[in-house]
Design a protein around this motif. Structure first.
Motif, PDB file in Angstrom:
ATOM      1  N   SER A   1      -4.055  -0.205  -2.227  1.00  0.00           N
ATOM      2  CA  SER A   1      -3.079  -1.221  -2.613  1.00  0.00           C
ATOM      3  C   SER A   1      -2.503  -0.880  -3.988  1.00  0.00           C
ATOM      4  O   SER A   1      -3.146  -0.225  -4.813  1.00  0.00           O
ATOM      5  CB  SER A   1      -3.727  -2.607  -2.650  1.00  0.00           C
ATOM      6  N   ASP A   2      -1.282  -1.343  -4.224  1.00  0.00           N
ATOM      7  CA  ASP A   2      -0.624  -1.047  -5.498  1.00  0.00           C
ATOM      8  C   ASP A   2      -1.430  -1.570  -6.687  1.00  0.00           C
ATOM      9  O   ASP A   2      -1.499  -0.928  -7.740  1.00  0.00           O
ATOM     10  CB  ASP A   2       0.779  -1.665  -5.519  1.00  0.00           C
TER      11      ASP A   2
ATOM     12  N   ASP B   1      -4.754   0.659 -11.529  1.00  0.00           N
ATOM     13  CA  ASP B   1      -5.899   0.804 -12.445  1.00  0.00           C
ATOM     14  C   ASP B   1      -5.998   2.208 -13.019  1.00  0.00           C
ATOM     15  O   ASP B   1      -6.531   2.396 -14.124  1.00  0.00           O
ATOM     16  CB  ASP B   1      -7.206   0.500 -11.717  1.00  0.00           C
ATOM     17  N   PHE B   2      -5.504   3.167 -12.251  1.00  0.00           N
ATOM     18  CA  PHE B   2      -5.703   4.561 -12.620  1.00  0.00           C
ATOM     19  C   PHE B   2      -4.416   5.223 -13.109  1.00  0.00           C
ATOM     20  O   PHE B   2      -4.323   6.444 -13.175  1.00  0.00           O
ATOM     21  CB  PHE B   2      -6.314   5.311 -11.430  1.00  0.00           C
ATOM     22  N   ASP B   3      -3.448   4.401 -13.486  1.00  0.00           N
ATOM     23  CA  ASP B   3      -2.238   4.960 -14.083  1.00  0.00           C
ATOM     24  C   ASP B   3      -2.545   5.625 -15.420  1.00  0.00           C
ATOM     25  O   ASP B   3      -2.028   6.706 -15.729  1.00  0.00           O
ATOM     26  CB  ASP B   3      -1.180   3.861 -14.280  1.00  0.00           C
ATOM     27  N   GLU B   4      -3.375   4.995 -16.229  1.00  0.00           N
ATOM     28  CA  GLU B   4      -3.721   5.528 -17.543  1.00  0.00           C
ATOM     29  C   GLU B   4      -5.207   5.857 -17.674  1.00  0.00           C
ATOM     30  O   GLU B   4      -5.628   6.389 -18.694  1.00  0.00           O
ATOM     31  CB  GLU B   4      -3.338   4.504 -18.634  1.00  0.00           C
ATOM     32  N   THR B   5      -5.981   5.534 -16.652  1.00  0.00           N
ATOM     33  CA  THR B   5      -7.418   5.790 -16.652  1.00  0.00           C
ATOM     34  C   THR B   5      -7.739   6.816 -15.576  1.00  0.00           C
ATOM     35  O   THR B   5      -7.237   6.706 -14.452  1.00  0.00           O
ATOM     36  CB  THR B   5      -8.200   4.491 -16.371  1.00  0.00           C
ATOM     37  N   VAL B   6      -8.554   7.784 -15.899  1.00  0.00           N
ATOM     38  CA  VAL B   6      -8.897   8.845 -14.944  1.00  0.00           C
ATOM     39  C   VAL B   6      -9.706   8.274 -13.784  1.00  0.00           C
ATOM     40  O   VAL B   6     -10.678   7.533 -14.001  1.00  0.00           O
ATOM     41  CB  VAL B   6      -9.695   9.964 -15.632  1.00  0.00           C
TER      42      VAL B   6
ATOM     43  N   HIS C   1       0.858  -1.191   0.000  1.00  0.00           N
ATOM     44  CA  HIS C   1       0.000   0.000   0.000  1.00  0.00           C
ATOM     45  C   HIS C   1       0.890   1.234   0.000  1.00  0.00           C
ATOM     46  O   HIS C   1       1.525   1.553   1.008  1.00  0.00           O
ATOM     47  CB  HIS C   1      -0.908   0.013   1.225  1.00  0.00           C
ATOM     48  N   ASN C   2       0.932   1.944  -1.132  1.00  0.00           N
ATOM     49  CA  ASN C   2       1.877   3.055  -1.261  1.00  0.00           C
ATOM     50  C   ASN C   2       1.247   4.369  -1.706  1.00  0.00           C
ATOM     51  O   ASN C   2       1.961   5.338  -1.938  1.00  0.00           O
ATOM     52  CB  ASN C   2       2.989   2.668  -2.246  1.00  0.00           C
ATOM     53  N   LYS C   3      -0.075   4.406  -1.834  1.00  0.00           N
ATOM     54  CA  LYS C   3      -0.752   5.628  -2.240  1.00  0.00           C
ATOM     55  C   LYS C   3      -1.895   5.941  -1.270  1.00  0.00           C
ATOM     56  O   LYS C   3      -2.556   5.034  -0.757  1.00  0.00           O
ATOM     57  CB  LYS C   3      -1.330   5.493  -3.655  1.00  0.00           C
TER      58      LYS C   3
END
Length: 438
Positions: free
Chosen positions: A293-294, A299-304, A108-110
């Protein structure tokens, strides 16, 4: 002419009754206690009437009232930058997030910051639905998750009923051995049967429709319901078996309340999403959030991500988090909560139960306890609301500020509470339980 202290209390009451609309209340008969200030585990009104705060307000002032390190952190931040849009990077927000994830499981890093616990649960539900492509959220009847659209419908208690406007929520019974729904007689039976019940709900609702299981790690307002052995690990196994996101609500139980940074640290379980608020900065400035969780964050690296709040990561709230977590580290406050629970509250409350038949059960850990009050120990019939009201009145008259819910007194002092303050409170409880309350 300057108002006297008593006149200031009268003025506070007058303004409150004229202009303040209170939550979860019929307004006409309210007579709220005036609190002017506080320090540590005590609060007082303008006239100097002092109360030992064994409610932690709403079980949130884990670091106590007016902790100088937290006040200093807020003051210093106010001199630098009082507000900033969430799209900007801000050093204080980053430092707060770093301190939070340092205490979370390694994957969990965010952190997504919110304004409190309700919108933390709201956004965790949103993340789970987007991650799984499913809709249904399972939560227990004995629960409270907040007063926003989905959070209040995920809530299981009476507050859900007049507020059921959100879709896709299903409730089930969690473990509660003292009033078992499963005819269990041991903690092990309660755990096994509660897990079987949950699996049947999953199967009956259709596992492919279920996005998340949302649980308070230790249900708080519902009665400090400490999970029996194997239950949370069993829920984790069911979530894995059926591809369901596990959200653990640590809004009340987290950040020292149980004598651990997170309550789940004591139960051999790792959630996918962790919601928090309250104790992260003792509510000095409103703040909450979701620890992600990472896998879900990716999931939202490329999706808003379709969510946000104007005050997400507000600098004053973030400074309060930094000040709180640093002080808790430096002063051993989480360790103090564990020691107080183990060495003082646990034996002291057990002794009260031995002496007073009105106490049907004592349960809890750290500085997170409940006394379940009964009219009869054999039948376990709950005491009436009138009895609880009299108990509250008598405790206040003796200078102890209690937290009451249904037929229970929750013993929930700040995590900084001292052994002497616990002894003082135990003496007060003993005096009041010794009265004729009929």
């Amino acid at each position: 002419m300057t108002d006297t202290n008593a006149e200031l209390d009268d003025r506070a009451r007058q303004l409150d009754r004229e202009h303040v609309f209170h939550s979860w209340s019929a307004q006409a008969g309210l007579a709220p206690l005036v609190i002017a200030s506080g320090r540590g585990s005590r609060v007082w009104d303008h006239a100097g009437n002092t109360y030992l705060d064994f409610s932690s307000q709403l079980v949130n002032t884990n670091i106590g009232h007016q902790h100088p390190s937290v006040i200093s952190a807020i003051t210093e931040q106010a001199q630098i930058l009082t507000t900033v849009a969430p799209a900007a990077a801000n050093l204080t927000r980053g430092e707060a997030a770093r301190r939070i994830v340092r205490r979370a499981p390694s994957r969990h890093n965010k952190v997504f910051f919110t304004n409190g616990g309700a919108d933390a649960n709201e956004n965790a539900i949103r993340m789970a639905r987007l991650h799984t492509g499913r809709d249904t959220v399972l939560s227990t009847y004995r629960s409270y998750h907040g007063n926003t659209g989905a959070a209040v419908v995920a809530t299981g208690d009476w507050r859900r009923v007049p507020n059921e406007y959100a879709r896709g929520h299903v409730h089930f019974f969690g473990p509660y051995l003292y009033r078992s729904e499963f005819w269990a007689t041991t903690p092990e039976q309660e755990s096994e049967r509660a897990l079987r019940h949950l699996e049947r709900v999953i199967q009956s609702e259709g596992a492919s429709s279920i996005a998340a299981i949302l649980l308070e790690t230790i249900p708080g307002t519902a009665g400090v319901l400490v999970p029996p052995p194997g239950y949370l690990a069993g829920v984790r196994a069911l979530a894995d078996r059926y591809g369901i996101v596990l959200i653990l609500d640590e809004v009340m139980a987290g950040f020292g309340r149980t004598g651990r940074w997170f309550a789940f640290d004591g139960y051999d379980v790792e959630p996918d999403l962790i919601t928090f608020a309250k104790g992260v900065n003792s509510g000095y400035v409103p703040a909450g959030g979701v620890i992600i969780s990472d896998e879900i964050a990716a999931d939202f690296d490329e999706t808003v991500f379709p969510g946000g709040l104007t005050y997400s990561g507000h600098p004053l709230a973030m400074a309060a988090i930094v000040g709180t977590l640093d002080a808790m580290d430096a002063e051993g406050i989480v360790e103090n909560a564990a020691t107080i629970g183990r060495d003082h509250l646990a034996p002291g409350l057990a002794a009260l139960a031995e002496k007073h038949s009105i106490i049907g059960e004592v349960r809890g850990e750290g500085v997170f306890w409940a006394l379940e009050l009964v009219a009869d120990r054999d039948s376990r019939e709950p005491v009436s609301g009138a009895v609880v009201g009299r108990l509250k009145k008598e405790l206040l008259a003796r200078g102890l500020l209690p937290f009451t819910a249904d037929n229970r007194i929750h013993v929930v002092p700040p995590a900084i509470v001292t052994a002497d303050e616990v002894a003082e409170a135990l003496t007060t409880y003993d005096e009041v339980f010794s009265l004729d309350l009929s």
